[in-house]
Design an enzyme around this catalytic site. Structure first.
Site, PDB file in Angstrom:
ATOM      1  N   SER B 193       0.826  -1.206   0.000  1.00  0.00           N
ATOM      2  CA  SER B 193       0.000   0.000   0.000  1.00  0.00           C
ATOM      3  C   SER B 193       0.861   1.258   0.000  1.00  0.00           C
ATOM      4  CB  SER B 193      -0.934  -0.003   1.208  1.00  0.00           C
ATOM      5  OG  SER B 193      -0.182   0.139   2.388  1.00  0.00           O
ATOM      6  N   ARG B 197       0.483   3.619  -3.239  1.00  0.00           N
ATOM      7  CA  ARG B 197      -0.133   4.930  -3.034  1.00  0.00           C
ATOM      8  C   ARG B 197       0.737   6.028  -3.663  1.00  0.00           C
ATOM      9  NH1 ARG B 197       0.119   4.974   1.933  1.00  0.00           N
ATOM     10  NH2 ARG B 197      -1.897   3.995   2.321  1.00  0.00           N
ATOM     11  N   ASN B 201      -0.285   8.024  -7.213  1.00  0.00           N
ATOM     12  CA  ASN B 201      -0.451   9.474  -7.243  1.00  0.00           C
ATOM     13  C   ASN B 201       0.447  10.128  -8.273  1.00  0.00           C
ATOM     14  OD1 ASN B 201      -2.182  11.046  -5.163  1.00  0.00           O
ATOM     15  ND2 ASN B 201      -1.551   9.180  -4.123  1.00  0.00           N
TER      16      ASN B 201
END
Lengths: 157, 257
Positions: B193, B197, B201
């Site tokens: 994660s 993440r 982005n």
């Protein structure tokens, strides 16, 4: 796209090297400087506080010293004025006795002069009276015979 | 800057192509590695020169800058992590600032560096390391290793194994496999994660910049500047999230449940 071992390993090694460098050369001096500055500021504030308190104490002390000095000054002035009036009193007393002495001396002198003058006057008056009487009687008064009378006269004058 | 010879698809694919060396497993994304090093060296030299002349007296501008960041990271670590900070704090600083610089490379016009590179004969250039999964996983797998190390450091090998076997359902033998499965999933989910993440982005942001760059030149400034301004928020935010989660994960690992 996608994962590949070479890049991944390269990145991991790079990361670990960078972390090691940061831990060794970056973090300690900065933290140390910041801690030192924090300590310095704390010390400075404490010193300022101490100074303030000392100043307050000094103010109190100054007040006490001033009060004491004022008291002393007042007592000195008191003593001085007391002493002054004493001196004046003494001088007055001295002057009075001196004056009295002078007056007494002058009176004694006067009395003496008066007595002297009276004596002289008496004898002169006696002479004049004798002469006058002689002239009135146109004869000589026997001094010896009238000595008693003469003395009586003289005493009466 | 989609030139006449390229279709839009070709333009995008070209932009998403790494400069590589090697084959198969031993493939190196040379651009990712290079720009990671460049940003890392910028970070380290900035902080090294700031730290080297650090005095307890009146700090200079560079020292001020360094101190603000160090203090910020130190506070974050103090709030989140209650074990010995000696290693975790510099780690957090490195993660934060390195990722921040990676993300900032995204603000350089997408065509500028590839174009400069092409003038010296390099045909592929992706400059944002955080838009490359290898870079983000490189960080997060290191964090995974640290999670395991800190678990053992904080609870001992016995404690770590016990937690793996008996937590969270208890020590009933039938439940042990479920415990293991859950713990492994939890352990693996953390780096995955973390990495995805950040990658997601920045990859999305890069993609959008590439798409904006395909508009006619007179229409680029409005979406370009709007996205860039919004991206200014995302850049430090993602760096901060990565750092904070790293601290939190290490703290969870270190402490007894």
């Amino acid at each position: 796209m996608g994962l590949n071992g070479g890049t991944l390993l390269g990145q991991i090694i790079t990361f670990l090297v960078f972390v090691w460098f940061t831990k060794k050369f970056v973090w300690p001096p900065v933290i140390q400087a910041m801690d030192e500055r924090r300590q310095k500021i704390a010390d400075g504030l404490a010193a300022a506080e101490r100074g303030r308190r000392e100043l307050e104490q000094a103010d109190v002390q100054v007040g006490e010293v001033m009060k004491e000095a004022r008291k002393q000054a007042a007592s000195i002035v008191d003593q001085a004025s007391k002493r002054g009036s004493e001196i004046v009193e003494e001088a007055k007393a001295n002057a009075r006795t001196e004056g009295e002495r002078l007056v007494a001396a002058a009176q004694a002198e006067i009395e003496r002069e008066v007595a002297h003058a009276r004596e002289a006057l008496r004898s002169e008056v006696a002479g004049i009276a004798v002469a006058g009487a002689g002239r009135i009687l146109k004869r000589e008064i026997n001094a010896a015979a009238h000595a008693e009378l003469m003395d009586e006269l003289t005493a009466q004058i | 800057m989609a030139s006449a010879s390229q279709s839009p698809t070709e333009y995008v694919t070209h932009h998403l192509q790494h400069l590589t060396a090697g084959e198969g497993f031993w493939t190196f994304h040379v651009d990712t590695l290079f720009w990671s090093w460049v940003t890392g060296i910028i970070f380290l030299s900035l902080f090294y020169f700031g730290a080297r002349r650090a005095t307890a007296g009146e700090p200079g501008k560079l020292q001020n800058f360094v101190e603000i960041l160090v203090d910020f990271v130190d506070k974050s670590v103090s709030e989140g992590f209650h074990g010995p900070k000696g290693f975790v704090a510099p780690l957090a600083l490195t993660v934060f600032f390195w990722v921040l610089l990676w993300n900032m490379l995204d603000l350089i016009p997408v065509d500028l560096l590839p174009w400069l590179a092409s003038t010296v004969g390099i045909h592929y250039q992706r400059i944002v390391p955080s838009a490359d999964m290898n870079a983000t996983f490189g960080l997060s797998l290191s964090v995974l290793a640290l999670i395991i190390i800190y678990s053992i450091k904080g609870k001992g090998v016995k404690g770590f194994v016990k937690e793996l076997l008996f937590h969270p359902f208890g020590s009933f033998p039938l439940l042990v496999p479920f415990n293991i499965i859950l713990n492994v999933v939890e352990l693996v989910a953390k780096p995955v994660s973390l990495a995805l993440r950040l990658f997601g982005n920045l990859y999305a942001a890069e993609m959008l910049f590439i798409l904006i760059a395909m508009l006619p030149w007179w229409a680029q400034w409005l979406p370009g500047s709007a996205w860039a301004i919004f991206h200014i928020l995302v850049i430090p935010l993602q760096a901060f999230i990565f750092m904070t989660l790293t601290i939190v994960y290490l703290s969870l690992a270190y402490e007894e449940h």
